[in-house]
Design an enzyme around this catalytic site. Structure first.
Site, PDB file in Angstrom:
ATOM      1  N   SER A 137       0.852  -1.192   0.055  1.00  0.00           N
ATOM      2  CA  SER A 137      -0.032   0.012   0.041  1.00  0.00           C
ATOM      3  C   SER A 137       0.991   1.303   0.142  1.00  0.00           C
ATOM      4  O   SER A 137       1.857   1.272   0.483  1.00  0.00           O
ATOM      5  CB  SER A 137      -0.882  -0.058   1.396  1.00  0.00           C
ATOM      6  OG  SER A 137      -1.489   1.257   1.639  1.00  0.00           O
TER       7      SER A 137
ATOM      8  N   THR B 163       0.568   3.382   1.794  1.00  0.00           N
ATOM      9  CA  THR B 163       0.299   3.956   3.204  1.00  0.00           C
ATOM     10  C   THR B 163       1.807   3.787   3.710  1.00  0.00           C
ATOM     11  O   THR B 163       2.185   4.533   4.674  1.00  0.00           O
ATOM     12  CB  THR B 163      -0.608   3.062   4.136  1.00  0.00           C
ATOM     13  OG1 THR B 163      -0.771   3.756   5.366  1.00  0.00           O
ATOM     14  CG2 THR B 163      -0.029   1.532   4.176  1.00  0.00           C
TER      15      THR B 163
ATOM     16  N   TYR C 295      -2.058  -1.366  11.028  1.00  0.00           N
ATOM     17  CA  TYR C 295      -2.425  -1.858   9.550  1.00  0.00           C
ATOM     18  C   TYR C 295      -1.201  -1.668   8.606  1.00  0.00           C
ATOM     19  O   TYR C 295      -0.673  -2.209   8.193  1.00  0.00           O
ATOM     20  CB  TYR C 295      -3.679  -1.456   9.113  1.00  0.00           C
ATOM     21  CG  TYR C 295      -3.616  -1.613   7.536  1.00  0.00           C
ATOM     22  CD1 TYR C 295      -4.131  -2.588   7.026  1.00  0.00           C
ATOM     23  CD2 TYR C 295      -3.556  -0.518   6.561  1.00  0.00           C
ATOM     24  CE1 TYR C 295      -4.045  -2.791   5.414  1.00  0.00           C
ATOM     25  CE2 TYR C 295      -3.622  -0.609   5.341  1.00  0.00           C
ATOM     26  CZ  TYR C 295      -3.841  -1.870   4.915  1.00  0.00           C
ATOM     27  OH  TYR C 295      -3.728  -1.895   3.511  1.00  0.00           O
TER      28      TYR C 295
ATOM     29  N   LYS D 226       1.945  -3.880   6.546  1.00  0.00           N
ATOM     30  CA  LYS D 226       2.264  -3.843   5.238  1.00  0.00           C
ATOM     31  C   LYS D 226       3.897  -3.858   5.144  1.00  0.00           C
ATOM     32  O   LYS D 226       4.585  -4.456   4.313  1.00  0.00           O
ATOM     33  CB  LYS D 226       1.721  -2.719   4.374  1.00  0.00           C
ATOM     34  CG  LYS D 226       0.116  -3.116   4.194  1.00  0.00           C
ATOM     35  CD  LYS D 226       0.147  -4.105   3.526  1.00  0.00           C
ATOM     36  CE  LYS D 226      -1.606  -4.445   3.598  1.00  0.00           C
ATOM     37  NZ  LYS D 226      -1.805  -5.781   2.981  1.00  0.00           N
TER      38      LYS D 226
HETATM   39  P1  NAD Z   1     -11.274  -6.782   1.311  1.00  0.00           P
HETATM   40  O1  NAD Z   1     -11.185  -6.936   2.644  1.00  0.00           O
HETATM   41  O2  NAD Z   1     -12.456  -6.506   0.357  1.00  0.00           O
HETATM   42  O3  NAD Z   1     -10.552  -8.174   0.862  1.00  0.00           O
HETATM   43  C1  NAD Z   1      -9.714  -9.026   1.787  1.00  0.00           C
HETATM   44  C2  NAD Z   1     -10.448 -10.572   1.731  1.00  0.00           C
HETATM   45  O4  NAD Z   1      -9.726 -11.380   2.417  1.00  0.00           O
HETATM   46  C3  NAD Z   1     -11.986 -10.384   2.230  1.00  0.00           C
HETATM   47  O5  NAD Z   1     -12.781 -11.141   1.354  1.00  0.00           O
HETATM   48  C4  NAD Z   1     -11.550 -11.375   3.598  1.00  0.00           C
HETATM   49  O6  NAD Z   1     -12.783 -11.920   3.889  1.00  0.00           O
HETATM   50  C5  NAD Z   1     -10.356 -12.103   3.123  1.00  0.00           C
HETATM   51  N1  NAD Z   1      -9.783 -12.220   4.364  1.00  0.00           N
HETATM   52  C6  NAD Z   1      -8.921 -11.566   5.208  1.00  0.00           C
HETATM   53  N2  NAD Z   1      -8.275 -12.141   6.170  1.00  0.00           N
HETATM   54  C7  NAD Z   1      -8.340 -13.651   5.769  1.00  0.00           C
HETATM   55  C8  NAD Z   1      -7.638 -14.795   6.263  1.00  0.00           C
HETATM   56  N3  NAD Z   1      -6.888 -14.711   7.401  1.00  0.00           N
HETATM   57  N4  NAD Z   1      -7.979 -15.892   5.576  1.00  0.00           N
HETATM   58  C9  NAD Z   1      -8.509 -15.944   4.477  1.00  0.00           C
HETATM   59  N5  NAD Z   1      -9.354 -14.852   4.093  1.00  0.00           N
HETATM   60  C10 NAD Z   1      -9.148 -13.799   4.728  1.00  0.00           C
HETATM   61  O7  NAD Z   1      -9.924  -5.859   0.869  1.00  0.00           O
HETATM   62  P2  NAD Z   1      -9.431  -5.300  -0.441  1.00  0.00           P
HETATM   63  O8  NAD Z   1      -9.746  -3.928  -0.463  1.00  0.00           O
HETATM   64  O9  NAD Z   1      -9.697  -6.113  -1.521  1.00  0.00           O
HETATM   65  O10 NAD Z   1      -7.723  -5.271  -0.158  1.00  0.00           O
HETATM   66  C11 NAD Z   1      -7.061  -6.549  -0.875  1.00  0.00           C
HETATM   67  C12 NAD Z   1      -5.727  -6.358  -0.282  1.00  0.00           C
HETATM   68  O11 NAD Z   1      -5.137  -5.123  -0.776  1.00  0.00           O
HETATM   69  C13 NAD Z   1      -5.203  -6.274   1.480  1.00  0.00           C
HETATM   70  O12 NAD Z   1      -4.248  -6.999   1.689  1.00  0.00           O
HETATM   71  C14 NAD Z   1      -5.453  -4.697   1.641  1.00  0.00           C
HETATM   72  O13 NAD Z   1      -4.559  -4.476   2.773  1.00  0.00           O
HETATM   73  C15 NAD Z   1      -4.534  -4.156   0.265  1.00  0.00           C
HETATM   74  N6  NAD Z   1      -4.904  -2.980   0.048  1.00  0.00           N
HETATM   75  C16 NAD Z   1      -6.081  -2.357   0.000  1.00  0.00           C
HETATM   76  C17 NAD Z   1      -6.262  -1.176  -0.326  1.00  0.00           C
HETATM   77  C18 NAD Z   1      -7.702  -0.511  -0.500  1.00  0.00           C
HETATM   78  O14 NAD Z   1      -7.741   0.767  -0.234  1.00  0.00           O
HETATM   79  N7  NAD Z   1      -8.932  -1.064  -0.860  1.00  0.00           N
HETATM   80  C19 NAD Z   1      -5.353  -0.132  -0.733  1.00  0.00           C
HETATM   81  C20 NAD Z   1      -3.928  -0.800  -0.324  1.00  0.00           C
HETATM   82  C21 NAD Z   1      -3.680  -2.263  -0.272  1.00  0.00           C
HETATM   83  C1  WQD Z   2      -9.646   9.871   0.725  1.00  0.00           C
HETATM   84  C2  WQD Z   2      -9.905  11.224   0.994  1.00  0.00           C
HETATM   85  C3  WQD Z   2     -10.241  11.920   3.239  1.00  0.00           C
HETATM   86  C4  WQD Z   2     -13.919   9.959   3.834  1.00  0.00           C
HETATM   87  C5  WQD Z   2      -7.133   4.708   3.128  1.00  0.00           C
HETATM   88  C6  WQD Z   2      -6.121   4.062   3.829  1.00  0.00           C
HETATM   89  C7  WQD Z   2      -4.678   3.640   2.860  1.00  0.00           C
HETATM   90  C8  WQD Z   2      -5.096   2.743   1.755  1.00  0.00           C
HETATM   91  C9  WQD Z   2      -6.310   3.466   1.034  1.00  0.00           C
HETATM   92  C10 WQD Z   2      -4.999   0.543   2.250  1.00  0.00           C
HETATM   93  C11 WQD Z   2      -9.079  11.930   2.326  1.00  0.00           C
HETATM   94  C12 WQD Z   2     -11.415  12.107   2.355  1.00  0.00           C
HETATM   95  C13 WQD Z   2     -12.793  10.267   3.217  1.00  0.00           C
HETATM   96  C14 WQD Z   2     -15.096  10.915   4.104  1.00  0.00           C
HETATM   97  C15 WQD Z   2     -13.564  12.482   3.315  1.00  0.00           C
HETATM   98  N1  WQD Z   2      -5.741   1.581   2.077  1.00  0.00           N
HETATM   99  N2  WQD Z   2     -12.799  11.919   3.064  1.00  0.00           N
HETATM  100  N3  WQD Z   2     -14.718  12.080   3.967  1.00  0.00           N
HETATM  101  O1  WQD Z   2      -7.274   7.924   3.569  1.00  0.00           O
HETATM  102  O2  WQD Z   2      -6.436   8.059   1.437  1.00  0.00           O
HETATM  103  O3  WQD Z   2      -6.431   5.850   2.312  1.00  0.00           O
HETATM  104  O4  WQD Z   2      -7.268   3.889   2.050  1.00  0.00           O
HETATM  105  O5  WQD Z   2      -3.859   0.355   2.198  1.00  0.00           O
HETATM  106  O6  WQD Z   2      -3.970   3.086   3.892  1.00  0.00           O
HETATM  107  O7  WQD Z   2      -5.590   4.935   4.652  1.00  0.00           O
HETATM  108  O8  WQD Z   2      -8.647   6.934   1.784  1.00  0.00           O
HETATM  109  O9  WQD Z   2     -10.788   6.980   0.987  1.00  0.00           O
HETATM  110  O10 WQD Z   2     -10.453   7.176   3.532  1.00  0.00           O
HETATM  111  O11 WQD Z   2      -9.692   9.277   2.053  1.00  0.00           O
HETATM  112  O12 WQD Z   2     -13.498  13.872   3.136  1.00  0.00           O
HETATM  113  O13 WQD Z   2     -15.989  10.230   4.751  1.00  0.00           O
HETATM  114  O14 WQD Z   2     -11.227  11.454   1.257  1.00  0.00           O
HETATM  115  O15 WQD Z   2     -10.026  12.950   4.317  1.00  0.00           O
HETATM  116  O16 WQD Z   2      -8.597  13.061   2.140  1.00  0.00           O
HETATM  117  P1  WQD Z   2      -7.162   7.419   2.154  1.00  0.00           P
HETATM  118  P2  WQD Z   2     -10.020   7.664   2.108  1.00  0.00           P
END
Ligand code: NAD
Ligand code: WQD
Length: 356
Positions: free
Chosen positions: A140, A142, A165, A169
């Site tokens: 991520s 992040t 979290y 990562k």
């Molecule tokens: P999501 O929660 O929709 O999908 C994750 C899936 O993993 C879920 O279906 C959940 O049921 C399953 N899961 C969790 N723990 C498990 C376990 N121990 N065993 C089996 N299944 C398990 O999340 P997503 O948004 O699809 O994210 C997927 C990956 O990408 C994650 O690793 C997340 O950290 C990473 N990621 C997501 C974002 C985002 O904004 N969505 C951004 C950066 C990174």
């Molecule tokens: C986006 C923008 C908020 C909600 C998160 C995780 C990051 C990564 C992606 C996993 C920001 C603003 C949001 C609301 C708002 N996930 N906002 N009102 O914070 O960039 O990232 O998801 O790895 O680790 O932190 O995404 O969608 O929450 O916010 O104004 O109700 O929208 O302040 O500027 P973010 P977000």
């Protein structure tokens, strides 16, 4: 004279490989399964459905013609995970399964550390035991925190994590690098996603937030559909063009395709080192107000919103330098911000239709 029979040799291409997609019933995983299957890969999903629903599997099956195999169990369960790998010959793994909410991780750090670390370690043990050589990890943006200079490249410093979290990562990236140093034949690619939004064009799969959405776009679509009263925009006094935060939003289908390209790179032996990292974004920053404008254009209706205090822990601005992904990986985001928002809105409307 007997005719000599020659058997056509079945050429096994990389596209016949069996790919394990952990978390494949989740948001990004489900879109990736579709792209993998459409490119001819065989897929087996493992998901415990802790943050997803069984009908996602049915809907994946409606989109693709290929058979989608699915097993439901928790990858943090070592016995069950060991049994799975003993029974299923796996060629490569794309590891999405993790808990992913920043705020929740601050409140329940142990649950986050346990789930994200133990499941990953169990899989890595199985990789070692069964000599599996290809692993793609969901990292991520992040890890960069508030970067000192923008856009961030893969060489930008990784900042101390601000939540459990984010820490999972960073530490898992370090674990993977250490293992790659020790095991030369293992190939790992970490993809650092920026902000995935949007949904599949079929509107059969998309993001399914549990409870009140923490992320911007599902909050917007739920507000517009009538599930929430008003979007709160967290802060309008940031040092940005319009005072709201800047992010690099990427269409989930573009992101899914990056996984297929990463897998192709590994299986076709194109990696230069056995551990590589790529930023996966569009390289273009958008503000919260620009997202709202795009949404109002897509939905042809005004969105109720108000400015409130900044959200604790939010970073002001971040977007990706995608040169590495574009040139080395050979992947580029194709969809526009309007495409992303339109697909998210179509998905929200389809959810409402289906729940009628
Ligand atoms: P999501 O929660 O929709 O999908 C994750 C899936 O993993 C879920 O279906 C959940 O049921 C399953 N899961 C969790 N723990 C498990 C376990 N121990 N065993 C089996 N299944 C398990 O999340 P997503 O948004 O699809 O994210 C997927 C990956 O990408 C994650 O690793 C997340 O950290 C990473 N990621 C997501 C974002 C985002 O904004 N969505 C951004 C950066 C990174
Ligand atoms: C986006 C923008 C908020 C909600 C998160 C995780 C990051 C990564 C992606 C996993 C920001 C603003 C949001 C609301 C708002 N996930 N906002 N009102 O914070 O960039 O990232 O998801 O790895 O680790 O932190 O995404 O969608 O929450 O916010 O104004 O109700 O929208 O302040 O500027 P973010 P977000």
């Amino acid at each position: 004279m007997k005719k000599k029979i020659t058997f056509a040799k079945h050429k096994k291409t990389s596209r016949n490989k069996m790919i394990l997609v952990t978390g494949g019933a989740g948001y990004i995983g489900s879109h990736t399964v579709v792209e993998l299957q459409e490119q001819g890969y065989d897929v087996i999903i493992v998901d415990d459905l802790s943050n997803s629903q069984i009908n996602v599997i049915d809907n994946i099956r409606k989109i693709t013609t290929k058979k989608t195999r699915f097993e439901q169990f928790n990858l943090a369960d070592n016995t069950r995970t060991t049994k799975f790998f003993a029974e299923n010959p796996i060629d490569a793994i794309i590891h999405f399964a993790a808990h992913k909410y920043v705020g929740e991780s601050v409140k329940e750090p142990l649950r986050y550390y346990y789930n994200n670390f133990v499941s990953t370690l169990n899989i890595l043990q199985a990789i070692e035991k069964h000599d599996i050589r290809h692993f793609v990890f969901s990292s991520s943006c992040t890890v960069y925190g508030q970067a000192d200079s923008l856009p961030v490249t893969e060489q930008s410093p990784v900042k101390p994590a601000e939540c459990p979290y984010g820490n999972t990562k960073q530490v898992i990236e370090e674990i993977l690098q250490d293992i790659c140093l020790a095991v030369a034949q293992l190939q790992v690619i970490s993809l650092r996603y920026f902000n995935p939004i949007g949904a599949h064009a079929s509107a059969l799969i998309g993001e399914l937030p549990v409870g009140v959405p923490q992320n911007l776009v599902p909050y917007i679509t739920q507000t517009a559909i009538g599930k929430r009263d008003c979007l709160q925009v967290f802060g309008n006094d940031y040092n940005t063009t319009d005072g709201t935060c800047l992010r690099d939003y990427i269409h989930v289908v573009d992101l899914a395709k990056a996984h297929v390209v990463a897998l192709d790179r590994m299986l076709n032996k194109k990696m230069k080192k056995n551990y590589e990292v790529f930023n996966i974004g569009t390289g273009k920053p958008s503000s919260v107000l620009e997202i709202i404008q795009s949404f109002e254009k897509a939905s042809q209706m005004p969105l109720p919103y108000k400015f409130v205090e900044r959200r604790k822990g939010d970073i002001e601005k971040i977007w990706a330098d995608t040169t590495c992904a574009n040139t080395v990986l050979g992947w580029k985001a194709e969809k526009t911000l309007d495409d992303m928002i339109r697909s998210a809105w179509n998905w929200e409307k389809a959810l409402k239709e289906n729940n009628k």
